[in-house]
Design an enzyme around this catalytic site. Sequence first.
Site, PDB file in Angstrom:
ATOM      1  N   CYS A   1       0.832  -1.202   0.000  1.00  0.00           N
ATOM      2  CA  CYS A   1       0.000   0.000   0.000  1.00  0.00           C
ATOM      3  C   CYS A   1       0.866   1.250   0.000  1.00  0.00           C
ATOM      4  O   CYS A   1       0.617   2.201  -0.752  1.00  0.00           O
ATOM      5  CB  CYS A   1      -0.924  -0.009   1.216  1.00  0.00           C
ATOM      6  SG  CYS A   1      -2.183   1.288   1.188  1.00  0.00           S
ATOM      7  N   CYS A   2       1.902   1.260   0.840  1.00  0.00           N
ATOM      8  CA  CYS A   2       2.822   2.399   0.861  1.00  0.00           C
ATOM      9  C   CYS A   2       3.549   2.543  -0.472  1.00  0.00           C
ATOM     10  O   CYS A   2       3.779   3.659  -0.946  1.00  0.00           O
ATOM     11  CB  CYS A   2       3.843   2.225   1.981  1.00  0.00           C
ATOM     12  SG  CYS A   2       3.198   2.463   3.645  1.00  0.00           S
TER      13      CYS A   2
ATOM     14  N   CYS B   1      -1.229   8.057   7.254  1.00  0.00           N
ATOM     15  CA  CYS B   1      -2.556   7.697   6.773  1.00  0.00           C
ATOM     16  C   CYS B   1      -3.419   7.210   7.937  1.00  0.00           C
ATOM     17  O   CYS B   1      -2.936   6.531   8.850  1.00  0.00           O
ATOM     18  CB  CYS B   1      -2.447   6.610   5.707  1.00  0.00           C
ATOM     19  SG  CYS B   1      -1.627   7.152   4.197  1.00  0.00           S
TER      20      CYS B   1
ATOM     21  N   CYS C   1      -3.515   3.473   9.353  1.00  0.00           N
ATOM     22  CA  CYS C   1      -2.276   2.914   9.899  1.00  0.00           C
ATOM     23  C   CYS C   1      -1.643   3.800  10.972  1.00  0.00           C
ATOM     24  O   CYS C   1      -0.459   3.649  11.273  1.00  0.00           O
ATOM     25  CB  CYS C   1      -1.272   2.674   8.773  1.00  0.00           C
ATOM     26  SG  CYS C   1      -1.853   1.521   7.516  1.00  0.00           S
TER      27      CYS C   1
ATOM     28  N   CYS D   1       7.580   4.034   5.750  1.00  0.00           N
ATOM     29  CA  CYS D   1       6.744   3.764   4.571  1.00  0.00           C
ATOM     30  C   CYS D   1       7.579   3.366   3.363  1.00  0.00           C
ATOM     31  O   CYS D   1       7.073   2.724   2.442  1.00  0.00           O
ATOM     32  CB  CYS D   1       5.892   4.990   4.240  1.00  0.00           C
ATOM     33  SG  CYS D   1       6.826   6.434   3.708  1.00  0.00           S
TER      34      CYS D   1
END
Length: 235
Positions: free
Chosen positions: A117-118, A203, A206, A229
């Site tokens: 996702c990062c 975010c 998280c 990240c």
Amino acid sequence: MIKSPDITELIAQLEPVQDNPVTLLRKAHDLLGDRVGVLSSFGAESALLLSMVAQADPEMPVLFLDTGRHFPETLAYRHDLAQDLGLRNVIDIAPDARKVAERDPTGELWAFDPDACCGLRKVEPLRVASLPYMALVTGRKRGQASTRAQLNVVEHRQEKGERDQIRLNPLAFWTAQDITAEMARRGLPPHPLVAEGYLSIGCAPCTQPVHGAQDARAGRWAGLNKTECGIHLGG
């Protein structure tokens, strides 16, 4: 202005002024012009560095990774702080919509593969957006986490298969107390979530509040073997 910048030569000219953040920013701008950019999360302590950027040159590009997963408070803070400081060149960087649709169609990638996702929402967009810049300025500090304990103000960043780049961390040696005091002296507003215990803000899915003697980044990816990240990890 150096027409064909040499990393070693640039670092040699930047290191003598590294103890003064505003002077360092001005020197970097003198040497590189629009090839120096500022990376900001508009997070817990971001106002201090951004205030220094505005003092050095309010036209300096400020890159904000708009991941699509920020707290609403962060987006409002990004708008209000940029306006209050007179920053005139804040650039929002979003992930590629097609890639998001392909790789995170349900919006739940963060829950089962936060690294992916990062990569999708931060690392890849920044890699493209930072191509015009010879140097990137960050707000990282040594005291934020053990992964940053050896951080230097001026860094030579080398990645496999990519061009070299300079990272400038003007506040690398500043303590949390130093930052709090200087923000108060400058009359800078903290991120609104700081009052709720969020000492490092990324975010929303998280990020959690920090408790007790935990370091500032303990609320990022809490419970996982993940502390960064990826945008600051060299190859």
